[in-house]
Motif scaffolding. Structure first.
Motif, mmCIF file in Angstrom:
data_model
loop_
_atom_site.group_PDB
_atom_site.id
_atom_site.type_symbol
_atom_site.label_atom_id
_atom_site.label_comp_id
_atom_site.label_asym_id
_atom_site.label_seq_id
_atom_site.Cartn_x
_atom_site.Cartn_y
_atom_site.Cartn_z
ATOM 1 N N GLY A 19 0.786 -1.227 0.000
ATOM 2 C CA GLY A 19 0.000 0.000 0.000
ATOM 3 C C GLY A 19 0.811 1.266 0.000
ATOM 4 O O GLY A 19 0.299 2.323 -0.360
ATOM 5 N N TRP A 20 2.074 1.193 0.409
ATOM 6 C CA TRP A 20 2.881 2.417 0.429
ATOM 7 C C TRP A 20 3.616 2.647 -0.892
ATOM 8 O O TRP A 20 4.153 3.730 -1.095
ATOM 9 N N ASN A 21 3.632 1.666 -1.777
ATOM 10 C CA ASN A 21 4.450 1.804 -2.983
ATOM 11 C C ASN A 21 3.593 1.936 -4.233
ATOM 12 O O ASN A 21 3.832 1.298 -5.240
ATOM 13 N N ARG A 22 2.615 2.811 -4.135
ATOM 14 C CA ARG A 22 1.776 3.074 -5.292
ATOM 15 C C ARG A 22 2.472 4.079 -6.197
ATOM 16 O O ARG A 22 2.943 5.121 -5.736
ATOM 17 N N ARG A 23 2.527 3.776 -7.461
ATOM 18 C CA ARG A 23 3.256 4.599 -8.432
ATOM 19 C C ARG A 23 2.369 4.874 -9.642
ATOM 20 O O ARG A 23 1.571 4.028 -10.041
ATOM 21 N N ARG A 24 2.525 6.049 -10.219
ATOM 22 C CA ARG A 24 1.837 6.311 -11.486
ATOM 23 C C ARG A 24 2.779 5.976 -12.635
ATOM 24 O O ARG A 24 4.000 5.898 -12.469
ATOM 25 N N GLU A 25 2.207 5.771 -13.800
ATOM 26 C CA GLU A 25 3.000 5.464 -14.972
ATOM 27 C C GLU A 25 3.756 6.714 -15.438
ATOM 28 O O GLU A 25 3.243 7.832 -15.364
ATOM 29 N N VAL A 26 4.949 6.506 -15.926
ATOM 30 C CA VAL A 26 5.745 7.621 -16.413
ATOM 31 C C VAL A 26 5.183 8.127 -17.736
ATOM 32 O O VAL A 26 4.713 7.347 -18.574
#
Length: 447
Positions: free
Chosen positions: A181-188
Motif C-alpha cells: 500500500g505504500w508503494n503506489r506509483r503512477r505510470e511515467v
C-alpha cells in the motif's frame, strides 16, 4: 630488504600537471578526488601510482571504488580482486569487493566476501547491510531483516542500512489487506524528458533526502520533466506517487560537485541548458527548496499516508489531552558531525521564561539522548516512552510528526527538526539556536 611500503614513501610521482607527491600522499589525493566525484581524475592518479609502485593495494582499492562508482562494477571486481591478492584479509577491500560483486549479480561470491569481513570484524555494520542485500535477493526476507536490524543498531547513520531496514519496517507495519500500500506509483509520461535520482535515500538520512526530493521535484517541474525515484523512506511515509526508477540503475557520481553548482544555478534562475534525461547525484540539496510560493504544493506532497495514522495520531491526541498548548523541543546530543551541540541551559532558560505565559502547556521532548530528559523534570515532560503506541524501528517518524503538529517548537542544529518545522502547517512560534549558541531566537523556514 626494504619493505614495499617503505620504498613507496620515498617515491615521488606527478599526480597532476605541476604537482608531485609521495605515493602515500598521492593515494590520499586520489581518494579525495574519488569522494568528490572526480572519478576519471582519481583513476588516472591511481594509474600513475601503480606505474611507479606496481601492486600498491591502497591505490588498487581506490581505483576499484572509483570504477564501481563510475558504473563499471565488472571492472571494479577485477581491480579489487588484484588488490585483495596484494593485501589478503583487508576488510576494506573485501567489503568493496562484495559490493561490486553484488552489483554484478554474483550472489555467492558476494556472500563469501561479506562473510570474510564479518569474520575479521564482527561489528562491521556495512558488511551486514551487504549480506542483507544478498539474503533479500535470495528471497530470505527474515534473514535480511535481522541483519539490517543489527546493522542499524551498530551504526544508525549508515544510510543503506537505515533505508533498507526502514522500508522493511514499513512493509511489516501495514494493516491487514494493505500489502504494497505504500508503494503506489503512477505510470511515467513518455512525452517528456526525465530526471532520475538513483541515490535518493541512500546517501544521507530522512530530512536530507526529503529536502533533496523537494529540490529535484521543483527543478523537474520547472523544466517540464518527469522525476523518477527509487524506493526510499519518504516515498513510503508520504503520499507520493512518482514513477518508479529501475533499482538496477547506479547513481551518477562523476563530477558531482560541479553537478551541485549547475543544479543550484538552474534552480535559482531559468537556464537554457538544464539537466535533462540523466541521473543526478547531489550529495545533499545545494539549495533551500522551501519556497514560499510553492508552500501549498510542498505541504500537499509531504503529507503522511493515511495507513500510518494509527501510529502517528494517537501520540498527538494523547498530548492534546494533557494540555491545550503543545510545546515541543528537539535535543540533539550524539551524532552532529562537529559535536557543536546547543547547551541544554538555553532550552531550559527559554522554557522558564515562556512557560508562565502559556495556557495549559504540555511539553514534548524528542531527543537522541534520553539521559537529558530529567533536566526538564520541572516541566513534567512527555517523551516517546509515554506514547500509547510505538512504531518499532520507525520511532523517529513519530517524533517528527509530533513536531509538525506542535504549537511551539524549539529545534536543534541539523535538518531533522528544521524539516519538521517546515511541514508544520500553523505554528505559533518557531525558535532555533542563535549563532554561537547565544540563545534561542525566532526563525522562518520558508524563503
Amino acid at each position: 630488504m626494504v619493505a614495499a611500503s617503505e620504498t613507496a614513501v620515498s617515491i615521488e610521482i606527478e599526480t597532476l600537471p605541476g604537482q608531485r607527491k609521495t605515493v602515500p600522499d598521492a593515494v590520499k589525493q586520489a581518494l579525495d578526488y574519488c569522494n568528490s566525484g572526480w572519478l576519471d581524475i582519481s583513476m588516472d592518479i591511481c594509474g600513475r601510482i601503480l606505474a611507479a609502485d606496481p601492486g600498491n593495494a591502497h591505490a588498487l582499492l581506490v581505483q576499484g571504488i572509483a570504477a564501481h562508482k563510475n558504473r563499471e562494477p565488472a571492472r571494479a571486481v577485477a581491480i579489487l580482486v588484484e588488490a585483495l591478492r596484494r593485501n589478503q584479509g583487508s576488510v576494506d577491500i573485501l567489503h568493496h569487493l562484495g559490493l561490486a560483486l553484488l552489483q554484478c549479480g554474483h550472489l555467492d561470491r558476494a556472500e563469501v566476501a561479506f562473510d570474510c569481513v564479518l569474520q575479521g570484524a564482527s561489528d562491521h555494520a556495512e558488511a551486514m547491510a551487504g549480506l542483507a542485500d544478498v539474503r533479500q535477493a535470495r528471497g530470505d526476507a527474515d534473514g535480511a531483516y535481522e541483519l539490517l536490524k543489527r546493522s542499524v543498531a551498530l551504526k544508525g547513520n549508515y544510510s543503506p542500512s537505515y533505508i533498507a531496514y526502514s522500508l522493511m519496517r514499513f512493509d511489516r507495519s501495514l494493516p491487514p489487506g494493505e500489502e504494497g500500500g505504500w508503494n503506489r506509483r503512477r505510470e511515467v509520461r513518455r512525452d517528456r524528458p526525465r530526471l532520475t535520482m538513483a541515490s535518493l535515500g541512500s546517501y544521507g538520512r530522512f530530512a536530507q533526502t526529503v529536502n533533496e526530493y523537494v529540490a529535484v521535484r521543483l527543478y523537474a517541474e520547472k523544466y517540464g520533466m518527469e522525476f523518477l525515484t527509487p524506493d526510499w523512506v519518504g516515498h513510503a511515509f508520504f503520499s507520493l506517487d512518482d514513477p518508479r526508477l529501475d533499482p538496477s540503475v547506479l547513481p551518477e557520481f562523476q563530477g558531482w560537485l560541479q553537478q551541485r553548482k549547475d543544479f543550484a544555478r538552474g534552480f535559482d534562475d531559468r537556464v537554457a541548458d538544464p539537466f535533462r534525461d540523466r541521473d543526478l547525484f547531489l550529495g545533499g540539496s545545494p539549495v533551500n527548496p522551501m519556497l514560499t510560493e510553492r508552500r501549498a504544493d510542498i505541504l500537499s506532497w509531504l503529507t503522511p499516508r493515511p495507513c500510518w495514522d494509527r501510529f502517528l495520531e494517537p501520540p498527538v491526541e494523547a498530548l492534546r489531552r494533557r494540555g491545550r498548548t503543545l510545546v515541543a523541543v528537539h535535543i540533539r546530543q550524539t551524532d552532529w558531525w562537529n559535536r557543536d551541540y546547543t547547551p541544554l541551559s538555553l532550552y531550559l532558560d527559554w522554557l522558564d521564561g515562556l512557560w508562565p505565559t502559556l495556557e495549559d502547556p504540555v511539553l514534548f521532548v524528542a531527543t537522541d539522548e534520553p539521559s537529558v530528559v530529567p533536566e526538564f523534570a520541572r516541566f513534567d515532560p512527555v517523551t516517546p516512552a509515554d506514547f500509547p503506541v510505538r512504531w518499532e524501528g520507525l520511532e523517529y517518524l513519530q517524533d517528527f510528526h509530533v513536531m509538525t503538529r506542535a504549537d511551539i517548537l524549539a529545534i536543534s542544529t541539523g535538518a531533522f527538526a528544521a524539516t519538521a518545522a517546515a511541514l508544520n502547517p500553523s505554528p505559533r512560534l518557531l525558535v532555533h539556536p542563535e549563532e554561537g549558541n547565544r540563545g534561542l531566537v525566532p526563525f522562518k523556514v520558508w524563503l
